[in-house]
Write a protein that holds these residues in place. Structure first.
Motif, PDB file in Angstrom:
ATOM      1  N   GLU A 114       0.828  -1.204   0.000  1.00  0.00           N
ATOM      2  CA  GLU A 114       0.000   0.000   0.000  1.00  0.00           C
ATOM      3  C   GLU A 114       0.863   1.255   0.000  1.00  0.00           C
ATOM      4  O   GLU A 114       0.565   2.236  -0.687  1.00  0.00           O
ATOM      5  N   GLN A 118       0.953   4.290  -2.842  1.00  0.00           N
ATOM      6  CA  GLN A 118       0.756   5.698  -2.507  1.00  0.00           C
ATOM      7  C   GLN A 118       1.930   6.543  -2.989  1.00  0.00           C
ATOM      8  O   GLN A 118       1.745   7.624  -3.544  1.00  0.00           O
ATOM      9  N   LYS A 122       1.755   9.590  -5.875  1.00  0.00           N
ATOM     10  CA  LYS A 122       2.224  10.930  -5.543  1.00  0.00           C
ATOM     11  C   LYS A 122       3.319  11.386  -6.497  1.00  0.00           C
ATOM     12  O   LYS A 122       3.328  12.527  -6.965  1.00  0.00           O
ATOM     13  N   GLY A 156      -4.914   6.211  -3.367  1.00  0.00           N
ATOM     14  CA  GLY A 156      -3.497   6.522  -3.334  1.00  0.00           C
ATOM     15  C   GLY A 156      -3.163   7.796  -2.576  1.00  0.00           C
ATOM     16  O   GLY A 156      -2.030   7.965  -2.111  1.00  0.00           O
TER      17      GLY A 156
END
Length: 262
Positions: A114, A118, A122, A156
């Protein structure tokens, strides 16, 4: 360098040579453009998808080759237009992979999958300069896949439910709203369609929380239905009957037989 890596590079070098020869000598290949190849590439991608769903490794290998040919073809066309070549394509990819995996190639920490996702979203948002997290979702994606990508991208950046129970409650809420809209469908069919869309979106969201790919799940159901229906057609023909002349009860007998056969 290992012998296996040398063999792989030799095979790729031969592919580039063959591509150049085909482009220069083959009447069909000489006529192709990026626009004419586009729909063929989409078809090849779906053929690869079929092979993966069938767990057919030999067919997967074949379809990967077909898709790789298209990539090399596009690169050759780009080279002809002095826009890019296959080396530039690969170098740009290498740079992107290194840049988007700072937990491997820099000092960023990512303790689980996870966190990796993310970080990826970004970095991608920063790279592309999109004002919206959802700006990178292709408009031409099929609606079901687009819903999945929208939800993944929102997750995200932390916009998501905390537990699957919350998502299931949302599904039930949307189902009730859909049922209410159906009761008044003669007055507002647009509302029925809108509520149905909301229901589908919430179900896709719930599938994501259960780690189910809804696209794959639906395709497996499609295939299951096709198999059963074709069994029904064959069984009807073998009994000297036509589906058009059979009652639903008669068809259901063959349908249940198809299910038992599975």
């Amino acid at each position: 360098m290992s012998d296996n890596r040398k063999s792989q590079l030799t095979a790729f070098d031969q592919l580039l040579t063959i591509m150049n020869e085909l482009r220069e000598q083959c009447p069909w290949d000489k006529k192709q453009t990026m626009e004419t190849l586009r729909h063929l590439t989409i078809e090849e991608t779906f053929e690869l998808s079929d092979a993966i769903l069938n767990s057919d490794m030999e067919e997967i290998k074949k379809e990967l080759g077909d898709l790789l040919l298209h990539i090399v073809f596009y690169a050759r066309l780009g080279d002809e237009q002095q826009a890019f070549d296959i080396g530039a394509v690969i170098r740009q990819l290498n740079e992107k992979l290194i840049r988007r995996h700072p937990h491997i190639y820099a000092d960023t920490e990512a303790r689980d999958e996870e966190a990796v996702k993310q970080n990826w979203e970004k970095i991608k948002l920063k790279e592309k300069g999109n004002q919206s997290v959802l700006g990178g979702v292709p408009r031409s994606l099929p609606a079901l896949i687009k819903a999945m990508r929208i939800q993944e991208k929102a997750r995200g950046v932390g916009f998501d439910w905390e537990a699957d129970e919350q998502v299931w409650e949302k599904v039930q809420e949307e189902l009730e709203e859909f049922k209410e809209a159906v009761d008044y469908r003669e007055k507002d069919k647009e509302a029925v369609a809108a509520e149905f869309g909301d229901l589908l979106f919430s179900l896709i969201n719930y599938a994501r929380f259960l780690e189910i790919n809804p696209e794959e799940a639906l395709e497996r159901t499609n295939r299951k239905f096709i198999h059963r229906f074709q069994f029904l057609e064959t069984a009807a023909r073998n009994s000297g009957k036509s589906l058009a002349d059979m009652s639903l009860a008669e068809m259901d007998v063959f349908w249940e037989a198809a299910k038992k056969q599975e």
